[in-house]
Motif scaffolding. Structure first.
Motif: not given
Length: 129
Positions: A54-76
């Motif tokens: 659903s739209q809400g599920e996509w939003l949650a997934v995309v936000i989570c993926i973006g958060l993890v990638w951002s955290a990994e980039a900041f960590n690096t």
């Protein structure tokens, strides 16, 4: 108010995007954890298409993926900077790196919980149909 933007402005914006993509390339090609994130991100996106999120599920997934990638980039970035300013071992440098890694772990665990909440019922329904 009229905003006048010079050609030099656009050249700087294009260069900034170039630097960002260069960083993303470094992250993807030189860091094993980012490769794991890439595989898992692709898997979840594929499952989203398969299960018609659903739209809400996509939003949650995309936000989570973006958060993890951002955290990994900041960590690096923090690891690179720490290695630059403290090439010799220092306990505080180690703590800084550990804390940045903890941020990636927190983001990844949160994404895992969101994935379980969204996917488990769908997989359960698929197996019981």
């Amino acid at each position: 108010m009229l905003l006048v933007v010079s050609g030099n402005y656009w050249q700087r914006r294009r260069a900034a995007f170039g630097h960002a993509f260069k960083g993303l390339g470094d992250l993807l090609y030189n860091h094993p954890h980012a490769k794991i994130h890439a595989v898992l991100s692709s898997l979840v996106l594929g499952l989203g298409l398969f299960f018609h999120f659903s739209q809400g599920e996509w939003l949650a997934v995309v936000i989570c993926i973006g958060l993890v990638w951002s955290a990994e980039a900041f960590n690096t970035a923090l690891e690179y900077l720490t290695d630059l300013v403290s090439p010799e071992y220092h306990p505080l440098a180690g703590k800084a790196k550990d804390m940045a890694a903890a941020a990636v772990l927190c983001a990844s665990l949160a994404a895992l919980v969101v994935g379980i909440v969204i996917l488990l019922p769908k997989i359960w329904d698929l197996l019981n149909s």
